[in-house]
Design a protein around this motif. Structure first.
Motif, short mmCIF file in Angstrom:
data_model
loop_
_atom_site.label_atom_id
_atom_site.label_comp_id
_atom_site.label_asym_id
_atom_site.label_seq_id
_atom_site.Cartn_x
_atom_site.Cartn_y
_atom_site.Cartn_z
N ILE A 119 -9.82 6.28 2.40
CA ILE A 119 -8.99 5.31 1.70
C ILE A 119 -9.67 3.96 1.87
N ILE A 149 0.85 -1.20 0.00
CA ILE A 149 0.00 0.00 0.00
C ILE A 149 0.88 1.24 0.00
N LEU A 178 -9.91 -0.04 1.52
CA LEU A 178 -9.03 -1.21 1.44
C LEU A 178 -9.86 -2.44 1.15
N GLU A 186 -9.32 5.65 -3.45
CA GLU A 186 -8.90 6.75 -2.58
C GLU A 186 -9.56 8.02 -3.08
N LEU A 190 -5.08 -1.35 -1.58
CA LEU A 190 -5.79 -0.09 -1.70
C LEU A 190 -6.67 -0.17 -2.94
#
Lengths: 385, 230, 108
Positions: free
Chosen positions: B217, B28, B219, B227, B224
């Motif tokens: 963000i 990440i 996940l 965003e 990731l």
């Protein structure tokens, strides 16, 4: 400052589990009390014995026959006096007496009537037949006092009456409690011991450094004799009270074993709660060093407290209260017991050893298991919980 | 602008070289600016907590880099890593992680023990932190006697007592009802107003739709996936 | 910092008490050596005593230094029949300081 603050937290942490902390403190203190009492008592008795007995005969010569201790002929005195370096030789007459009435063993000791009076004797030394001086233990067991009569049965089963002319003060109990002292002549008559024999010979020498040489010469001139030098005698007392010997070791090992079990229990299992606590401390910013310092303080706080109070209690028990429990173990099952009020001689080296042998293992058993938890990442410790 | 926290291709594998090896964070790259409020969003098991641990210097990455205030921390010796953690971050854990047998005051004081502070200064800071979360009256109570919401306020006070630059919160609303959640978010907003950077892991819509959040963000499986601004 | 102060005070009190008792012990033992010991030495020397009257249950506990440990079938001081004093009395062991060189006498 940091040390003090972490001590503060360590104490708070100990107080969080008051039951457990108290239990450990009590067991720990008790162990120190037992061990320190034995140390104090034996050290004090050892020093007292060796300083007092140094006033006794420099050399004692016993006779052996057929592998047994035998009465020695008084004629040997002449042979011994001829040995260069020997100042004087004095036959000693003494023996044992079993008093069926009280079930007590007395030691009957003859002495030279030319002797001075003794400051540790109430009354006076006996001077003639029918008189005796007794130890405080004998007086207690027979319920007699100064000027009372002491009846003893002689070798021929005849009751003899002795007037008590003196009673040794109880401060001298360690030396005199079971003694019945009378002049040599009457004691021979009482035992039925011929004038030509004595129990053993006390030898006085000019130069104490030559005692061993003279003992060797005695052994040559009287092959069936056994010379016992004063240093051997004192060494016997060292061995008797040696803290590594006998009872001491038995007590020590069992107490130490119990303590090891406690330490082992602590060392093998860090509880989930403690593990979690270490994780939290690390997460909020404590270093591994801080955590170990905390554990060190926890161990040290407890052991210092236990050690100091244990020593204090032991001191008071031994030197002020006359060793209530331990004294019984030490004195055995005989009927006469001297009052154990030893003069407080303290050996700091032994106390240091005791501190080393108890505090270090305990602290180590607190710190080492915490180490494993403290070196892992805090998030791992907390994830597990 | 220089970001306060940056991660570069950071990975975290638990129990590597073992059968139950799990990759919690898989490469990440992200950053958090000073004064920002960032939410890490994702279902449970998506690696939010692990990423928080990495960002907050609680653990080291298996690979990649974590940079805090311009300094690469992933290779720092343990003592310095601890120092960075203590001086820069305040943590509010999902389970609060208070020490149950201690009083509120002693729990809040925990992060201060290793610091070179006088007893008075420690007391002052604890009082200030407790005032901040309105718990002054309960300072001497045991934490086990408090309600869940109050325990969380103790945890927040503990996080703030070292005057950190970043507050890290893991699922802060998980054990709160919606009314208490609102109060908590107001508190967070006030802290942000005061200049604190916030990094919050959550899957609660009430949190990530709150106006205080600057950036979300997302996940998924340690990666990731999205965003963007709130 | 109340607890650590209280703890350190407690330790200080205990140390002071121990130091006080140690001082008392030093003084008492010094007094014993100066005043009590001469009288006891005189007693020991007049009666030519060799042992302490601490255990009166057996010959070798009453007079450990005079005990004939050399004789065959002598009870061992570690024997249980004189427990517990018997077990406290670790045998001193045959450690004579006097040694004997034995030579065969030459035949005339």
């Amino acid at each position: 400052m940091r040390y003090l603050k972490i001590l503060e937290y360590a104490l708070a942490s100990l107080l969080r589990r008051p039951g457990k902390t108290c239990a450990i403190l009590v067991v720990y203190t008790l162990m120190i009390v037992v061990l320190a009492s034995v140390l104090f008592l034996t050290q004090a008795l050892k020093t007292e014995a060796t300083t007092m007995l140094a006033g006794g005969p420099q050399l004692v010569v016993q006779k052996t026959m057929a592998g047994r201790h035998e009465l020695i002929p008084v004629s040997a005195v002449e042979k011994l006096v001829e040995i260069p370096g020997v100042k004087a030789v004095k036959p000693r007459v003494w023996g044992y007496y079993y008093d069926a009435l009280t079930g007590t063993n007395y030691t009957l000791q003859g002495f030279d009537t030319l002797a001075n009076e003794l400051s540790l004797l109430n009354g006076r030394l006996p001077r003639e037949e029918g008189e005796c001086a007794i130890g405080a233990g004998v007086a207690r067991s027979r319920l007699i006092h100064l000027q009372d009569e002491l009846i003893l049965i002689d070798y021929d089963n005849i009751g003899r009456i002795f007037t008590v002319t003196g009673v040794f003060v109880s401060a001298a109990d360690l030396l005199t409690q079971d003694l019945v002292v009378m002049p040599e002549g009457p004691l021979r008559q009482f035992f039925g011991m011929p004038d030509s024999l004595a129990t053993d010979l006390a030898v006085e020498v000019y130069n104490p450094n030559e005692v061993d040489t003279i003992a060797n010469k005695i052994k040559r001139s009287l092959p069936d004799s056994r010379p016992i030098t004063q240093s051997e005698l004192l060494r016997t007392y060292h061995a008797v009270f040696d803290w590594r010997g006998g009872m001491m070791l038995a007590l020590f090992s069992s107490a130490l074993m119990a303590f090891c079990i406690l330490a082992w229990d602590k060392a093998t299992g860090l509880s989930a709660g403690e593990r979690r606590e270490i994780g939290i401390l690390k997460a909020v910013g404590w270093d591994t060093g801080d955590v170990l310092l905390l554990k060190l303080w926890e161990g040290l706080a407890l052991s210092l407290l236990a050690f100091l109070s244990g020593c204090l209690i032991a001191f008071i028990l031994v030197f002020w209260w006359g060793t209530p429990v331990l004294g019984g173990i030490l004195r055995g099952w005989s009927v006469l017991f001297p009052a154990l009020r030893p003069t407080p001689f303290i050996d700091f080296y032994q106390l240091g050893t005791l501190a080393f042998l108890t505090i270090i293992p305990y602290v180590a058993s607190t710190v080492i298991p915490a180490w494993r938890a403290a070196v892992t990442d805090p998030d791992e410790v907390m994830r597990a919980s | 602008m220089n970001p306060l926290i940056r991660t570069e291709e950071v990975c975290k594998t638990y129990h590597p070289r073992k059968a139950d090896a799990t990759q919690a964070v898989a490469g990440i790259t992200m950053q958090v600016a000073s004064g920002e409020a960032v939410v890490l969003k994702g279902p449970s098991g998506s690696g939010k907590t692990s990423l928080l641990s990495l960002v907050g210097c609680m653990t080291r990455p298996t690979s990649g880099r974590v940079i805090v205030t311009g300094e690469e921390v992933s290779r720092l010796p343990e003592r310095f890593l601890t120092l960075v953690r203590r001086r820069t971050f305040g943590f509010v854990f999902q389970q609060y992680h208070l020490i149950p047998e201690l009083s509120v005051r002693d729990n809040v004081m925990l992060p201060l023990y290793p610091e070179r502070l006088s007893a008075n200064e420690m007391g002052r800071r604890v009082a200030a932190a407790l005032a901040e979360v309105e718990l002054t009256g309960l300072a001497r109570r045991r934490v086990t006697e408090l309600s869940g919401g109050e325990q969380q306020r103790v945890a927040i006070a503990r996080a703030l007592v070292n005057e950190p630059r970043v507050l890290i919160a893991d699922e802060p609303t998980a054990h709160l009802d919606s009314r208490l959640s609102t109060v908590l978010l107001e508190r967070f907003a006030a802290l942000k107003q005061a200049g604190l950077t916030l990094v919050i892991a959550t899957h609660d819509p009430q949190v990530y739709t709150h106006p205080l959040v600057d950036r979300i963000i997302e996940l998924h499986d340690g990666r990731l996936c999205k965003e963007g601004g709130a | 910092m109340i607890r650590s102060r209280a703890y350190l005070c407690l330790i200080a009190v205990l140390l002071t008490a121990l130091a006080g008792l140690t001082g008392w012990a030093q003084k008492t033992s010094a007094t014993f050596l100066a005043d009590g010991l001469p009288a006891r030495r005189q007693l020991v020397s007049v009666l030519s005593l060799t042992d302490l009257a601490l255990w009166t249950e057996a010959r070798y506990t009453r007079h450990p230094s005079m005990a004939d440990l050399f004789s065959p079938f002598q009870d061992h001081p570690g024997a249980f029949d004189h427990f517990p004093a018997g077990s406290l009395m670790a045998p001193a062991g045959p450690r004579p300081e006097t040694t004997m060189h034995i030579r065969r006498v030459a035949q005339p």
